[in-house]
Design a protein around this motif. Structure first.
Motif, PDB file in Angstrom:
ATOM      1  N   SER A  22       1.128   9.088   1.484  1.00 48.26           N
ATOM      2  CA  SER A  22       0.928   7.678   1.157  1.00 48.26           C
ATOM      3  C   SER A  22       0.756   7.560  -0.348  1.00 48.26           C
ATOM      4  O   SER A  22       1.005   8.525  -1.089  1.00 48.26           O
ATOM      5  CB  SER A  22      -0.299   7.139   1.907  1.00 48.26           C
ATOM      6  N   THR A  23       0.327   6.387  -0.815  1.00 54.07           N
ATOM      7  CA  THR A  23       0.037   6.247  -2.235  1.00 54.07           C
ATOM      8  C   THR A  23      -1.163   7.123  -2.575  1.00 54.07           C
ATOM      9  O   THR A  23      -1.995   7.435  -1.710  1.00 54.07           O
ATOM     10  CB  THR A  23      -0.274   4.794  -2.599  1.00 54.07           C
ATOM     11  N   CYS A  79      -3.834   6.459  -4.163  1.00 55.48           N
ATOM     12  CA  CYS A  79      -5.121   5.793  -3.942  1.00 55.48           C
ATOM     13  C   CYS A  79      -5.511   5.808  -2.466  1.00 55.48           C
ATOM     14  O   CYS A  79      -6.694   5.979  -2.133  1.00 55.48           O
ATOM     15  CB  CYS A  79      -5.065   4.356  -4.456  1.00 55.48           C
ATOM     16  N   SER A  99       1.429   6.435  -8.802  1.00 54.49           N
ATOM     17  CA  SER A  99       2.281   7.308  -7.985  1.00 54.49           C
ATOM     18  C   SER A  99       2.349   6.809  -6.540  1.00 54.49           C
ATOM     19  O   SER A  99       1.316   6.652  -5.884  1.00 54.49           O
ATOM     20  CB  SER A  99       1.751   8.742  -8.006  1.00 54.49           C
ATOM     21  N   PRO A 100       3.565   6.598  -6.024  1.00 58.45           N
ATOM     22  CA  PRO A 100       3.701   6.106  -4.645  1.00 58.45           C
ATOM     23  C   PRO A 100       3.679   7.216  -3.604  1.00 58.45           C
ATOM     24  O   PRO A 100       3.642   6.955  -2.406  1.00 58.45           O
ATOM     25  CB  PRO A 100       5.079   5.429  -4.666  1.00 58.45           C
ATOM     26  N   HIS A 101       3.713   8.460  -4.043  1.00 60.44           N
ATOM     27  CA  HIS A 101       3.841   9.585  -3.117  1.00 60.44           C
ATOM     28  C   HIS A 101       3.160  10.796  -3.753  1.00 60.44           C
ATOM     29  O   HIS A 101       3.058  10.915  -4.985  1.00 60.44           O
ATOM     30  CB  HIS A 101       5.326   9.864  -2.846  1.00 60.44           C
TER      31      HIS A 101
END
Length: 518
Positions: free
Chosen positions: A347-348, A350, A422-424
């Motif tokens: 996931s992201t 965060c 960062s998305p991944h």
């Protein structure tokens, strides 16, 4: 020709010197001329190879707890605050000893204190492996930092003082490269030891776990370092500074002989200049007064401005670099645990870091030992840092330290922002590796500035004080970082970005190379 055939090998070597070369060495030689005449060869290569595991000790002393936390959090009942304090306490020890070590190395030399320092650090590392509670572990880590601060600072100076000018500026970079190799060694060793998850009961109040063995094994490089320095020489630069030219000349002859394969007697320099002796008085006076006499030139021109500047750069850069670096295994563990509880789904960043938040006290403590990804990611980050060091070592003299610091500060700041967005997990890993590499190199480039701008009698003291500023900031950063994590995902990474943008701005104030004071 008949006469030449009767010459011994050593006489032939001496005779083979050109007329110009003999004329060059007719007069007493200064250090730079003498060390240049030794060349670069077997001695230097042996010295550099032996120093690699010794450079690891700074990394080992400050970083082992980062890998111990996930495995020991249940055994030692660790909270986020405990983890921050365990990371910070080592830096507290380095701050407490910075003045002492700088004074010792600049007055007693490099060799004997290095022997004592490495052996003592190894002893405290062994004792930390037998820790049964957080308090005892904190005490051992404090003393480990107290001891390790001096030998690492002096080791960098030691390497610089055994190389001529064209190699000298690369020595702090080499030390940083060796440290980066150490950051690969740690997760590699952890990947074999920590997942064992054993419990060995030696006595009623003495239980060893896999993390205990990990700490014990990491004492070996320090103990080995203490023994290595029994066989290495004192630096001729220090000997000349203390007026011991005969001993310095013997060291030069030994280096020359090892590097060239020729007899010591053929070393072309026979007399060394009498350098101004260091101002170390023999009459009884307090330790503090002697120390003040040693460092007082730093607080006057022409050194004061550069001293404040390099301390400020090291403060901001080390706070950012060593705070995030020491929390990386914990962050990777959080990412790994998120995937563990979500069927391998990423996931992201965060979202994944949400699992690092404090758990409900009623929940049973859980350690996920299926964490090979944590060690692989840590080794990837470290490997990228090693490659970056190799590149920087090749271009540092081309770009110049000022331009290099500007680039490192600006790009590292951008990487810190990239981590947040960062998305991944794979994208986050790329930005984390970039930030870690650039920030680590930046802190070592600052030491090049110290070596360039400060004379021999102030050099180790200055390095110690500059590193004290950085480590003090790292201590504060590691105490604050858990609080920032509890506040949310953004504060930790935007704080890192701000610190390095400040470094980018400060690097414009550095003097040009032609303004060198030495």
């Amino acid at each position: 020709m008949k006469y030449l055939k009767k010459l011994s090998c050593s006489e032939c070597s001496a005779y083979s010197l050109t007329k110009d070369s003999r004329k060059e060495y007719d007069e007493p030689a200064d250090f730079e001329t003498a060390i240049k005449a030794c060349g670069f060869g077997k001695f230097n290569l042996i010295l550099l190879i032996l120093s690699i595991p010794l450079c690891w000790m700074s990394v080992i002393e400050t970083t082992t707890m980062s890998y111990v936390f996930p495995a020991a959090q249940c055994d030692l009942d660790l909270s986020l605050g405990d983890k921050g304090m365990l990371n910070a306490i080592t830096y507290g020890g380095t701050i407490a000893s910075a003045f002492m070590w700088g004074f010792i190395f600049d007055t007693m030399g490099r060799k004997r204190p290095l022997i004592a320092g490495f052996l003592l650090d190894g002893i405290f590392a062994v004792l930390s492996g037998f820790s049964q509670n957080v308090t005892f572990l904190m005490v051992m880590k404090f003393f480990g930092g107290f001891i390790m601060n001096g030998p690492y600072a002096a080791l960098t100076t030691y390497l610089c003082e055994l190389h001529e000018g064209k190699y000298r500026s690369r020595m702090p970079i080499f030390a940083g490269l060796s440290m980066s190799i150490g950051t690969i060694y740690l997760p590699f060793l952890a990947s074999f030891i920590l997942p064992m998850n054993f419990k060995l009961i030696l006595a009623d109040y003495l239980v060893l776990h896999s993390w205990s063995l990990f700490l014990l094994l990491n004492a070996l490089p320090a103990l080995m370092g203490g023994m290595i320095f029994f066989f290495l020489p004192e630096t001729p630069k220090f000997l000349m500074t203390m007026g011991r030219n005969e001993q310095a000349l013997k060291v030069f002859q030994m280096i020359y002989s090892l590097n060239t394969g020729k007899p010591k007697e053929t070393y072309p320099i026979k007399i060394l200049i009498n350098e101004p002796k260091a101002n170390h008085r023999n009459e009884p006076e307090s330790f503090l007064l002697k120390g003040w006499r040693q460092i007082s030139p730093l607080f006057a021109q022409p050194f004061l401005g550069v001293f404040i500047l390099v301390c400020s750069l090291q403060l901001f850069m080390t706070m950012g670099q060593n705070t995030l670096r020491l929390w990386l295994p914990q962050l990777f563990q959080a990412i790994n645990d998120y995937k563990f509880f979500n069927n391998g789904t990423s996931s992201t960043l965060c979202n994944m870091l949400s699992v690092i938040q404090p758990t409900n006290e009623t929940e049973e403590c859980f350690v996920n030992f299926d964490n090979s990804e944590v060690y692989v990611n840590s080794m990837i980050v470290s490997a990228v840092s090693v490659v970056a060091y190799v590149i920087v070592t090749a271009v540092v003299n081309v770009l110049g330290r000022n331009t290099l610091l500007k680039i490192l500060g600006l790009v590292a700041s951008g990487c810190a922002v990239g981590i947040y967005f960062s998305p991944h997990s794979d994208i986050a890993l790329i930005f984390i590796a970039g930030f870690n590499s650039l920030s680590n190199i930046g802190s070592k480039v600052i030491l090049v500035v110290v070596v360039d701008f400060f004379p021999t009698t102030l050099r180790t003291m200055t390095v110690s004080l500059v590193m004290m500023c950085g480590r003090g900031a790292a201590m504060i950063g590691n105490i604050i970082f858990p609080k920032l994590l509890e506040m949310g995902c953004g504060p930790p990474f935007f704080s890192m970005a701000s610190l390095f943008f400040v470094c980018f701005c400060l690097s414009f104030l550095l003097p040009k190379p032609k303004e060198n004071f030495v």
